[in-house]
Design a protein around this motif. Structure first.
Motif, short mmCIF file in Angstrom:
data_model
loop_
_atom_site.label_atom_id
_atom_site.label_comp_id
_atom_site.label_asym_id
_atom_site.label_seq_id
_atom_site.Cartn_x
_atom_site.Cartn_y
_atom_site.Cartn_z
N ASN A 118 0.81 -1.22 0.00
CA ASN A 118 0.00 0.00 0.00
C ASN A 118 0.85 1.27 0.00
O ASN A 118 0.33 2.37 0.23
CB ASN A 118 -0.94 0.01 1.21
CG ASN A 118 -1.99 -1.09 1.10
OD1 ASN A 118 -2.46 -1.39 -0.01
ND2 ASN A 118 -2.33 -1.71 2.20
N GLY A 119 2.16 1.10 -0.21
CA GLY A 119 3.03 2.26 -0.34
C GLY A 119 3.32 2.98 0.97
O GLY A 119 3.79 4.11 0.97
N ARG A 120 3.04 2.32 2.10
CA ARG A 120 3.34 2.96 3.38
C ARG A 120 4.83 2.94 3.68
O ARG A 120 5.34 3.81 4.36
CB ARG A 120 2.59 2.26 4.54
CG ARG A 120 1.10 2.28 4.39
CD ARG A 120 0.52 3.68 4.47
NE ARG A 120 0.69 4.27 5.80
CZ ARG A 120 0.50 5.55 6.07
NH1 ARG A 120 0.14 6.38 5.10
NH2 ARG A 120 0.65 6.00 7.28
N ILE A 121 5.51 1.90 3.24
CA ILE A 121 6.96 1.83 3.39
C ILE A 121 7.54 1.28 2.09
O ILE A 121 6.82 0.63 1.32
CB ILE A 121 7.41 0.91 4.56
CG1 ILE A 121 6.80 -0.49 4.40
CG2 ILE A 121 7.01 1.49 5.90
CD1 ILE A 121 7.39 -1.49 5.38
N ASP A 122 8.83 1.55 1.84
CA ASP A 122 9.45 0.95 0.67
C ASP A 122 10.29 -0.24 1.11
O ASP A 122 10.34 -0.58 2.29
CB ASP A 122 10.24 1.99 -0.16
CG ASP A 122 11.46 2.50 0.58
OD1 ASP A 122 12.00 1.76 1.43
OD2 ASP A 122 11.87 3.64 0.32
N LEU A 123 10.94 -0.84 0.13
CA LEU A 123 11.63 -2.08 0.40
C LEU A 123 12.79 -1.92 1.38
O LEU A 123 12.98 -2.73 2.29
CB LEU A 123 12.17 -2.64 -0.93
CG LEU A 123 12.32 -4.13 -0.99
CD1 LEU A 123 11.03 -4.83 -0.65
CD2 LEU A 123 12.79 -4.53 -2.37
N ALA A 124 13.56 -0.85 1.20
CA ALA A 124 14.71 -0.63 2.09
C ALA A 124 14.24 -0.42 3.52
O ALA A 124 14.87 -0.87 4.48
CB ALA A 124 15.54 0.56 1.61
N GLU A 125 13.10 0.24 3.67
CA GLU A 125 12.55 0.45 5.01
C GLU A 125 12.07 -0.88 5.61
O GLU A 125 12.25 -1.15 6.80
CB GLU A 125 11.40 1.45 4.97
CG GLU A 125 11.88 2.87 4.73
CD GLU A 125 10.73 3.83 4.39
OE1 GLU A 125 10.81 4.99 4.78
OE2 GLU A 125 9.77 3.39 3.73
N ALA A 126 11.43 -1.70 4.75
CA ALA A 126 10.95 -3.01 5.23
C ALA A 126 12.13 -3.86 5.67
O ALA A 126 12.08 -4.53 6.70
CB ALA A 126 10.16 -3.72 4.13
N GLU A 127 13.22 -3.83 4.90
CA GLU A 127 14.41 -4.60 5.27
C GLU A 127 14.98 -4.08 6.59
O GLU A 127 15.38 -4.86 7.46
CB GLU A 127 15.47 -4.51 4.18
CG GLU A 127 15.16 -5.40 3.01
CD GLU A 127 16.06 -5.13 1.81
OE1 GLU A 127 16.44 -6.10 1.15
OE2 GLU A 127 16.37 -3.96 1.54
#
Ligand SMILES: Nc1nc2c(ncn2[C@@H]2O[C@H](COP(=O)(O)OP(=O)(O)OP(=O)(O)O)[C@@H](O)[C@H]2O)c(=O)[nH]1
Ligand SMILES: [Mg+2]
Length: 428
Positions: A118-127
């Motif tokens: 849903n675009g709340r976080i991006d991949l680097a943030e998720a990692e």
């Protein structure tokens, strides 16, 4: 983009605990509140409610919260039940939730995956978030927090913008060259690409984030009875290694990970190095393993005769309390693991050296995946720098932009996401 099924999971620790937080995310989160708590409270206000199942039986008295989407952690409607953290209480609430239509248990990392979708976080943030949950030492926590907070993502967005600007310049030249074939890129253009490539190179040269998980690897080496295992125990504050006056006590590699001053270390104790004629077959294998460890080490502490250790090893004069102790002329450290004298100074120096080799606190560090994508971008820019045909330059810039997109997850594949979110726990 909202997923069709509503998901729920216990997001706090394993019961029994003081409180158990059950989160519900999805279209029917509001209905879940109404069904169990009897009403949907005001948004973002904790209210006390009696939780009941469909038959009206009382399950628990809990604090409930309502977060209507899309400005929520997952980007969907979100409800939280802060129940008593007993196993049976949680189980009863989960059973009542599972009985609701279109509602099921969440898979590991599914809340975070929805936040990403849903675009709340991006991949680097998720990692970064994944690393934060796994962090065991202070240094790991600080580095993960920087990435989870979007430090790396912001940096990459900045680079991406600059590449877009450069692409626009090339497009300009290309338009122009329709009429005149002598159109060239301005000199400062190549300079700008070079500057950007240089910045990427500096980031690529930084210690990687995996280094934080593995810790700084310190191998203790020397002949039998040098006092390696005794020092190993002192450094790890454990009795993990057997020590004895018998030469050849340690036969296998023993490693132990500890944090000193928030810095992660892996200490490795090895078999004493000696000619295999004296040693038996098993010890010989241990010696071969010890030699392999020397090659893997970030640092070797050499407890053997001066000057005979591997290159770059720290000369340690051990067992300084013993009668007849022979000091080393150029000992980096003189110590006794038995009395503890000199051990603190060694630890202090180890912490200082390890800090240099590991990602710095507050500095975003790249993991292997991010490093690979950033390398692609750097390669494309390096190549663009050497080209003069604007068409080819434009293509290399496009390649760099694509690598940035992959890095922050604008272009991802399903199996990559499965791997990433699969390492999260259920309820996150
Ligand atoms: N007095 C004194 N004795 C020590 C010290 N360090 C080790 N020893 C003793 O020396 C003997 C050998 O120590 P270890 O730590 O087992 O030696 P090692 O290098 O691991 O030996 P191997 O495993 O056989 O290679 C043991 O009896 C220890 O108690 C020290 O600092 N002071
Ligand atoms: Mg030993």
């Amino acid at each position: 983009m909202t997923q069709s099924r509503t998901i729920f999971a216990l997001s706090s620790g394993v019961p029994p605990a003081g409180i158990g937080v059950v989160r519900v995310s999805g279209l029917r989160a509001g209905e879940a509140l109404a069904a169990l708590a009897g009403r949907v409270p005001e948004p973002r206000r904790a209210v006390l409610a009696k939780l009941r199942d469909a038959s009206g039986a009382l399950l628990d008295e809990a604090l409930v919260l309502w977060f209507p989407g899309p400005n929520t952690a997952t980007g969907e409607d979100l409800a939280e039940f802060h129940c008593h953290g007993g196993r049976a209480v949680i189980a009863a609430v989960e059973t009542a939730l599972a009985a609701l239509p279109d509602t099921r248990r969440a898979e590991p990392g599914e809340f975070t995956r929805r936040a990403f979708a849903n675009g709340r976080i991006d991949l680097a943030e998720a990692e970064g978030l994944g690393d934060l949950l796994a962090a065991e030492t202070e240094l790991q926590r600080a580095a993960a927090l920087a990435n989870a907070g979007g430090a790396l993502s912001r940096q990459v967005e900045g680079w991406r913008e600059r590449v877009l600007g450069l692409s626009a310049e090339v497009e300009g030249v290309l338009d122009f060259s329709d009429e005149e074939d002598s159109a060239d890129l301005p000199e400062c253009f190549t300079w700008n690409i070079g500057a950007l490539a240089g910045e990427l190179a500096a980031w690529l040269a930084r210690p990687r984030s995996e280094r934080l998980g593995e810790g700084f690897r310190v191998v203790l080496a020397g002949p039998p009875n040098a006092g390696k295992s005794t020092l190993f125990n002192a450094l790890t504050e454990s009795e993990a290694a057997i020590t004895s006056p018998i030469a050849g006590t340690t036969r296998d590699v023993i490693e132990r990970s500890v944090a000193i001053d928030g810095v992660p270390f892996t200490f490795v104790d090895t078999a004493g190095l000696r000619e295999t004629a004296e040693a038996d077959a098993i010890e010989a294998i241990g010696i071969a393993r010890a030699e392999a460890e020397l090659a893997r080490a970030d640092l070797v502490l050499w407890l053997g005769p001066e000057g005979e250790g591997p290159e770059g090893a720290w000369e340690v004069a051990a067992q300084s309390d013993r009668e007849g102790f022979a000091p080393k002329a150029a000992a980096r450290f003189t110590l006794s693991a038995t009395t503890g004298e000199g051990v603190a100074a060694l630890k202090l120096a180890l912490v200082g050296t390890a800090r240099e080799a590991l990602p710095k606190p507050g500095e975003a560090a790249l993991n292997a995946r991010q490093h690979a994508r950033l390398s692609e971008a750097a390669e494309a820019l390096e190549s663009a720098k050497t080209l003069s045909d604007p068409l080819l330059v434009a293509e290399e810039l496009r390649r760099a932009r694509l690598a940035f997109d992959r890095l922050i997850g604008r272009a991802t594949t399903e199996d990559m996401l499965d791997t990433l979110f699969g390492r999260f726990c259920i309820g996150k």
